[in-house]
Write a protein that holds these residues in place. Sequence first.
Motif, PDB file in Angstrom:
ATOM      1  N   LEU A 155       0.743  -1.198  -0.205  1.00  0.00           N
ATOM      2  CA  LEU A 155      -0.057  -0.028   0.021  1.00  0.00           C
ATOM      3  C   LEU A 155       0.843   1.169   0.044  1.00  0.00           C
ATOM      4  O   LEU A 155       0.618   2.110  -0.683  1.00  0.00           O
ATOM      5  CB  LEU A 155      -1.006   0.025   1.168  1.00  0.00           C
ATOM      6  N   ASN A 156       1.945   1.258   1.004  1.00  0.00           N
ATOM      7  CA  ASN A 156       2.792   2.206   0.854  1.00  0.00           C
ATOM      8  C   ASN A 156       3.551   2.814  -0.741  1.00  0.00           C
ATOM      9  O   ASN A 156       3.621   3.778  -1.040  1.00  0.00           O
ATOM     10  CB  ASN A 156       3.893   2.021   1.687  1.00  0.00           C
ATOM     11  N   SER A 157       3.752   1.577  -1.305  1.00  0.00           N
ATOM     12  CA  SER A 157       4.455   1.754  -2.719  1.00  0.00           C
ATOM     13  C   SER A 157       3.445   2.263  -3.601  1.00  0.00           C
ATOM     14  O   SER A 157       3.628   2.987  -4.654  1.00  0.00           O
ATOM     15  CB  SER A 157       5.018   0.490  -3.264  1.00  0.00           C
ATOM     16  N   LEU A 158       2.090   1.864  -3.468  1.00  0.00           N
ATOM     17  CA  LEU A 158       1.223   2.269  -4.210  1.00  0.00           C
ATOM     18  C   LEU A 158       1.023   3.931  -4.124  1.00  0.00           C
ATOM     19  O   LEU A 158       0.640   4.635  -4.935  1.00  0.00           O
ATOM     20  CB  LEU A 158      -0.358   1.527  -4.204  1.00  0.00           C
ATOM     21  N   ALA A 159       0.965   4.375  -2.845  1.00  0.00           N
ATOM     22  CA  ALA A 159       0.818   5.678  -2.672  1.00  0.00           C
ATOM     23  C   ALA A 159       1.932   6.304  -3.420  1.00  0.00           C
ATOM     24  O   ALA A 159       1.714   7.477  -3.827  1.00  0.00           O
ATOM     25  CB  ALA A 159       1.007   5.902  -1.113  1.00  0.00           C
ATOM     26  N   VAL A 160       3.133   6.050  -3.378  1.00  0.00           N
ATOM     27  CA  VAL A 160       4.308   6.386  -3.955  1.00  0.00           C
ATOM     28  C   VAL A 160       4.095   6.722  -5.418  1.00  0.00           C
ATOM     29  O   VAL A 160       3.973   7.517  -6.051  1.00  0.00           O
ATOM     30  CB  VAL A 160       5.579   5.835  -3.569  1.00  0.00           C
ATOM     31  N   ILE A 161       3.792   5.378  -6.098  1.00  0.00           N
ATOM     32  CA  ILE A 161       3.329   5.299  -7.456  1.00  0.00           C
ATOM     33  C   ILE A 161       2.358   6.286  -7.904  1.00  0.00           C
ATOM     34  O   ILE A 161       2.440   7.234  -8.979  1.00  0.00           O
ATOM     35  CB  ILE A 161       2.702   4.032  -7.969  1.00  0.00           C
ATOM     36  N   ALA A 162       1.038   6.521  -7.192  1.00  0.00           N
ATOM     37  CA  ALA A 162       0.179   7.459  -7.297  1.00  0.00           C
ATOM     38  C   ALA A 162       0.663   8.632  -7.270  1.00  0.00           C
ATOM     39  O   ALA A 162       0.216   9.764  -8.210  1.00  0.00           O
ATOM     40  CB  ALA A 162      -1.007   7.058  -6.449  1.00  0.00           C
ATOM     41  N   THR A 163       1.472   9.094  -6.370  1.00  0.00           N
ATOM     42  CA  THR A 163       1.876  10.414  -6.341  1.00  0.00           C
ATOM     43  C   THR A 163       2.778  10.854  -7.417  1.00  0.00           C
ATOM     44  O   THR A 163       2.746  12.120  -7.888  1.00  0.00           O
ATOM     45  CB  THR A 163       2.463  10.824  -4.679  1.00  0.00           C
ATOM     46  N   VAL A 164       3.993  10.012  -7.644  1.00  0.00           N
ATOM     47  CA  VAL A 164       4.727  10.464  -8.664  1.00  0.00           C
ATOM     48  C   VAL A 164       4.053  10.465  -9.841  1.00  0.00           C
ATOM     49  O   VAL A 164       4.474  11.531 -10.584  1.00  0.00           O
ATOM     50  CB  VAL A 164       6.095   9.258  -8.410  1.00  0.00           C
ATOM     51  N   LEU A 165       3.203   9.851 -10.442  1.00  0.00           N
ATOM     52  CA  LEU A 165       2.581   9.838 -11.741  1.00  0.00           C
ATOM     53  C   LEU A 165       1.599  11.143 -11.509  1.00  0.00           C
ATOM     54  O   LEU A 165       1.561  11.549 -12.616  1.00  0.00           O
ATOM     55  CB  LEU A 165       2.046   8.548 -11.898  1.00  0.00           C
ATOM     56  N   THR A 166       1.135  11.380 -10.482  1.00  0.00           N
ATOM     57  CA  THR A 166       0.367  12.890 -10.376  1.00  0.00           C
ATOM     58  C   THR A 166       1.363  13.906 -10.616  1.00  0.00           C
ATOM     59  O   THR A 166       0.916  14.983 -11.239  1.00  0.00           O
ATOM     60  CB  THR A 166      -0.321  12.750  -9.117  1.00  0.00           C
ATOM     61  N   LEU A 167       2.458  13.838 -10.216  1.00  0.00           N
ATOM     62  CA  LEU A 167       3.264  14.940 -10.226  1.00  0.00           C
ATOM     63  C   LEU A 167       4.028  15.038 -11.826  1.00  0.00           C
ATOM     64  O   LEU A 167       4.044  16.301 -12.416  1.00  0.00           O
ATOM     65  CB  LEU A 167       4.696  14.764  -9.334  1.00  0.00           C
ATOM     66  N   MET A 168       4.241  13.925 -12.476  1.00  0.00           N
ATOM     67  CA  MET A 168       4.705  13.781 -13.686  1.00  0.00           C
ATOM     68  C   MET A 168       3.689  14.146 -14.508  1.00  0.00           C
ATOM     69  O   MET A 168       3.784  14.851 -15.613  1.00  0.00           O
ATOM     70  CB  MET A 168       5.131  12.353 -14.019  1.00  0.00           C
ATOM     71  N   GLY A 169       2.576  14.076 -14.209  1.00  0.00           N
ATOM     72  CA  GLY A 169       1.094  14.532 -15.208  1.00  0.00           C
ATOM     73  C   GLY A 169       1.194  13.778 -16.461  1.00  0.00           C
ATOM     74  O   GLY A 169       1.580  12.795 -16.806  1.00  0.00           O
ATOM     75  N   ASP A 170       1.180  14.794 -17.425  1.00  0.00           N
ATOM     76  CA  ASP A 170       0.980  14.231 -19.077  1.00  0.00           C
ATOM     77  C   ASP A 170       2.536  14.412 -19.720  1.00  0.00           C
ATOM     78  O   ASP A 170       2.571  14.622 -20.734  1.00  0.00           O
ATOM     79  CB  ASP A 170      -0.095  14.822 -19.781  1.00  0.00           C
ATOM     80  N   THR A 171       3.430  14.584 -18.702  1.00  0.00           N
ATOM     81  CA  THR A 171       4.952  14.852 -19.469  1.00  0.00           C
ATOM     82  C   THR A 171       5.367  13.810 -20.088  1.00  0.00           C
ATOM     83  O   THR A 171       6.425  14.048 -20.824  1.00  0.00           O
ATOM     84  CB  THR A 171       5.914  15.481 -18.354  1.00  0.00           C
TER      85      THR A 171
END
Length: 564
Positions: free
Chosen positions: A379-395
């Motif tokens: 679950l902790n790693s999923l939080a990280v994945i979701a957050t990093v991909l949110t920060l990356m956006g559509d770049t």
Amino acid sequence: MSAISVSNSLHFPENFLEKSETHFRRMNAFSLKPNRTVPSFLSLQEKNRSVSVSTNCTFGRNQKFKVDLKNQSGWIHFVGIGGCGLSALAMLALKQGFEVSGSDIVWSSYMDGPKDAGARLYIGHSMSNIDGNNGSRLPNAVVVSSAIPQDNVEILHAKSVGVPVYKRDYWLAKLTENYNLIAVSGSHGKSTTASMLAYVLKAIGDDLTAIVGARVPQFPDGSIILGSGQNFVLEADEYDGCFLGLSPSVAIVTNLDWEHVDIFQDEEAVKSAFRRFLKQIRTGGHLVLCGDSPGAYSLLDQIKQCTGSEDSSGSMSNPSSEVCGNSYRIVTYGVSSKNKWHAKSICPNSQGGSDYILCSRGCALADISLQIPGIHNVLNSLAVIATVLTLMGDTRDLHESIDCVKFHLSKFKGVSRRFEKIGKIYGCHIYDDYAHHPTEVRAVLQAARQRFPDKTLLAVFQPHTYSRLVAMKADFAAAFDDADRVVVTKVYAARETNDWNISGRDLAESIIGTPSEYIPSLGDVVDRLVHQISKDPHREIVVLTVGAGDITTVGPKLLHELQN
């Protein structure tokens, strides 16, 4: 306040996996609205042996902040520097160029880092600790831990001579207000999630700053990272309402449970604090939330009542700004497929950690491998994945971005005192964990059983505070199912006195199904284990010390005695 676009803060160049550094676009600095009303202190009121939170004070209105954090010069004194939170702030101040001193009633391992980095540290509280050059020089500010009473001699002396005194929550708010703040909150898993997130972002190339409430072996400075970029990853603690002064661009909620029973009367009081925290999210920001946690997921009900329905893109509009204050996008994660980001086919791997398939809206996207065990770390790693991909956006291309994140996740080795290996001698494996809540105890025992499915698992548990044991004794009693045997020690009182006439013996006698015994003295625990293990040193056994107090000393002592 103008809306922000978090995804624009990060730029990933071509072939970024082959490069050692990634370039980031700096965001415009953010500032808090003046005189925002949040709790700068909490009034603790006895009620049914619990405490409720009063928050009718005004943040930023009663005093002017007098420390120049931009020029980073001057002397800062930290009262209660032996705790994980304040020691991290002291380390950051040292790295920023401040002169630092601090005091606490006893030495703790958290003080080693600041001392080695040049801080002047004192055991015991005294006016002389803040009287430089025999009183001719005074600190520019005093920062105080939530655990320090207001009648502390150093606080009173500082106020009497005109030195500004700031609680940790106010200091954090001012420290982070001009950053793109990523605040990691939740009742459990904050330290691991925040450190994992900061590690991955740093490895990708973000020149971020981070503060974590635990030592991270892969951080050169222990619990902090000091960078020159705009992103700031912070472990946002709900204790004493500390996170209510923050204004995050991204807020993560790992879960929500009744915790800190000396502060929160019940789970509803915890939810109330988190609801107020979510109102602090900046306009245009993001909420990343574990949808598997009933407590955390219940926060969305309140948001929907405030904002209306969610549109197809996942954006929560906010027509009623008086109620919710902000508009932000919501992303959920978890094991359940109801979440946008979820895991399936979770299984142990050869590294002692977990493998799983990352999915989004039912579609399998990547195989994820972790070195650290337990469903909670999935679950902790999923939080990280979701957050990093949110920060990356559509770049970047989604699959390319996920490949980058998963590569660095596989290299993360964990956090000190989170299922930390102390050592091994013959057939005896010794581990230590910070778990001090029933949910955390169950999680670490599940992780231990995952890594060592066929070995005898002996848990040595030190209850942390009388109030928590009184409130959660039945839950604790049911939390040891994965252990083969349990030893319960005397309660680590921390800041409390035993007004409830309860002891570790009461818990040991309440544990059903798993053999348990009460050994109050930590020294006697070591002696007993040495005697028993020495009879058959090649027997495969895992000794797991569990608790937030000085139980952490048992593992090293046991290993030393067995080696002798």
